[in-house]
Design an enzyme around this catalytic site. Structure first.
Site, PDB file in Angstrom:
ATOM      1  N   LYS A 253      63.104 -47.947  17.280  1.00  0.00           N
ATOM      2  CA  LYS A 253      61.686 -47.907  17.649  1.00  0.00           C
ATOM      3  C   LYS A 253      60.762 -48.397  16.529  1.00  0.00           C
ATOM      4  O   LYS A 253      59.586 -48.045  16.478  1.00  0.00           O
ATOM      5  CB  LYS A 253      61.262 -46.502  18.116  1.00  0.00           C
TER       6      LYS A 253
ATOM      7  N   HIS B  66      70.594 -50.802  13.221  1.00  0.00           N
ATOM      8  CA  HIS B  66      69.779 -49.624  12.899  1.00  0.00           C
ATOM      9  C   HIS B  66      70.400 -48.843  11.738  1.00  0.00           C
ATOM     10  O   HIS B  66      69.896 -47.771  11.377  1.00  0.00           O
ATOM     11  CB  HIS B  66      69.709 -48.675  14.102  1.00  0.00           C
TER      12      HIS B  66
ATOM     13  N   ASN C 193      63.442 -55.008  18.825  1.00  0.00           N
ATOM     14  CA  ASN C 193      63.470 -55.877  20.003  1.00  0.00           C
ATOM     15  C   ASN C 193      62.514 -57.051  19.847  1.00  0.00           C
ATOM     16  O   ASN C 193      62.817 -58.190  20.179  1.00  0.00           O
ATOM     17  CB  ASN C 193      63.046 -55.073  21.242  1.00  0.00           C
ATOM     18  N   TRP C 194      61.340 -56.729  19.361  1.00  0.00           N
ATOM     19  CA  TRP C 194      60.263 -57.703  19.163  1.00  0.00           C
ATOM     20  C   TRP C 194      60.668 -58.766  18.140  1.00  0.00           C
ATOM     21  O   TRP C 194      60.572 -59.968  18.373  1.00  0.00           O
ATOM     22  CB  TRP C 194      59.036 -56.926  18.696  1.00  0.00           C
TER      23      TRP C 194
ATOM     24  N   SER D 265      57.120 -43.196  19.550  1.00  0.00           N
ATOM     25  CA  SER D 265      57.834 -44.165  20.388  1.00  0.00           C
ATOM     26  C   SER D 265      59.250 -43.670  20.709  1.00  0.00           C
ATOM     27  O   SER D 265      59.728 -43.815  21.829  1.00  0.00           O
ATOM     28  CB  SER D 265      57.885 -45.519  19.668  1.00  0.00           C
TER      29      SER D 265
ATOM     30  N   ARG E 163      58.151 -49.387   9.972  1.00  0.00           N
ATOM     31  CA  ARG E 163      56.968 -49.037  10.764  1.00  0.00           C
ATOM     32  C   ARG E 163      56.485 -47.663  10.346  1.00  0.00           C
ATOM     33  O   ARG E 163      57.284 -46.831   9.899  1.00  0.00           O
ATOM     34  CB  ARG E 163      57.349 -49.046  12.256  1.00  0.00           C
TER      35      ARG E 163
ATOM     36  N   LYS F 168      54.136 -49.590  25.205  1.00  0.00           N
ATOM     37  CA  LYS F 168      52.748 -49.862  24.806  1.00  0.00           C
ATOM     38  C   LYS F 168      52.635 -50.975  23.775  1.00  0.00           C
ATOM     39  O   LYS F 168      51.714 -51.770  23.802  1.00  0.00           O
ATOM     40  CB  LYS F 168      52.093 -48.592  24.249  1.00  0.00           C
ATOM     41  N   GLY F 169      53.557 -50.966  22.815  1.00  0.00           N
ATOM     42  CA  GLY F 169      53.547 -52.009  21.794  1.00  0.00           C
ATOM     43  C   GLY F 169      52.315 -52.000  20.914  1.00  0.00           C
ATOM     44  O   GLY F 169      51.851 -53.048  20.475  1.00  0.00           O
TER      45      GLY F 169
ATOM     46  N   TYR G 179      55.884 -53.513  10.928  1.00  0.00           N
ATOM     47  CA  TYR G 179      55.476 -53.680  12.325  1.00  0.00           C
ATOM     48  C   TYR G 179      53.975 -53.958  12.389  1.00  0.00           C
ATOM     49  O   TYR G 179      53.504 -54.829  13.127  1.00  0.00           O
ATOM     50  CB  TYR G 179      55.825 -52.383  13.056  1.00  0.00           C
TER      51      TYR G 179
END
Length: 312
Positions: A66, A127, A70-71, A157, A149, A269-270, A212
């Site tokens: 989290k 991870h 992915n991004w 998240s 982040r 939400k991002g 992030y």
């Protein structure tokens, strides 16, 4: 990224089906003192991973769950396509035969043998904490992007994510989750300890740390810096294409193709500062204190700009 994720989605489907018939206390197992999801990880896979040979030109992304892996995987997938003179998103940008679950620690123990047959550069995501990665990563000085982040948004998240996936223990209340998050009962371990361990590697020239929040604040500059770090030249047009394809709106819209029925779970939400919707004052102070003890004042601690993003 569509074809690239096919294997991951298939694996998730299978893991979810298995997890649905398991008790809550069976969902996680401990390996070397850290918890992992039983349905996607195994001691056999971790053992096999130890001797996996990483190539110097592999592209590696490390980030706690989290944190936005992915991004950033989307960005790196597109950059690799560009480095191979392919157009990001085109059918030819990824060869279906060349697929493998990108998360290093997820999947069967035989995956590493299959990965030896994949062409360079291979994208790998993890991870894991550094001490649990194959030593060849550091010996061969493969370039790695370390994504971090702010811990309050990671916890927030992760809470929603845990309640969306059957393969992770779910929580009736945020308070219950917060207690577990702060007492090292999370899959992949304690986030603040994760940051503390990775901080020991923050000065290595083959590791680039990015947050992030900074990618969110200036996507174009972030993509440009990442491309420069990996030695991938970009035209202005290519840069804009990567930025557009990796926007939250674009990835959420495309999530049916990339993540199947899991799209809404992965793309919620991002944003930044969603923690303010869940944390009470006591929890906020408790996180502040833990951050101060573990990571404040270190290179990674300073990079997180904790006072800016985690103080109400």
């Amino acid at each position: 990224m569509e074809k690239y994720m096919t294997k991951s989605v298939g694996l998730l489907d299978k893991a979810e089906a298995t997890a649905n018939s398991m008790r809550r206390d069976e969902l996680l197992f401990s390996y070397k003192g850290i918890l992992y999801p039983t349905t996607v990880c195994s001691p056999e896979t971790f053992k096999a991973l130890e001797s996996f040979e990483v190539r110097r030109n592999d592209v590696i992304l490390a980030g706690y769950p989290k944190s936005g892996t992915n991004w950033l995987s989307q960005i790196l997938t597109d950059l690799i396509a560009i480095s191979q003179k392919k157009t990001p998103g085109s059918e030819s940008s990824v060869n279906a035969e060349e697929e493998e679950e990108p998360y290093l620690e997820i999947g069967d123990a035989e995956k590493y043998e299959r990965m030896t047959k994949l062409p360079s550069p291979r994208l790998m995501v993890t991870h894991l904490r550094p001490e649990n990665l194959p030593k060849s990563i550091f010996q061969n000085k493969a370039k790695m992007l370390l994504l971090i982040r702010n811990p309050k948004d990671v916890a927030t998240s992760y809470y929603h994510f845990s309640n969306g996936l059957a393969l992770l223990p779910s929580y009736e209340t945020w308070d219950d989750f917060f207690t577990d998050f702060m007492t090292k009962k999370m899959a992949w371990g304690c986030y603040l300890e994760y940051l503390s361990e990775w901080n020991k590697y923050a000065d290595k020239e083959n590791i680039m740390t990015i947050t992030y929040e900074e990618v969110k604040e200036n996507p174009a500059l972030s993509v440009k810096n990442i491309a420069t770090f990996f030695g991938i030249p970009l035209t202005e047009e290519q840069l804009q294409l990567v930025v557009e394809r990796s926007s939250f709106q674009s990835m959420k819209k495309n999530s049916d193709k990339t993540h199947g029925s899991f799209g809404n779970i992965f793309f919620r939400k991002g944003g930044v500062s969603d923690w303010k919707n869940l944390f009470n004052e006591d929890q906020s102070k408790r996180m502040d204190k833990a951050f101060e003890e573990h990571i404040a004042g270190t290179k990674l601690g300073k990079k997180l700009k904790y006072d800016l993003y985690c103080k109400a």
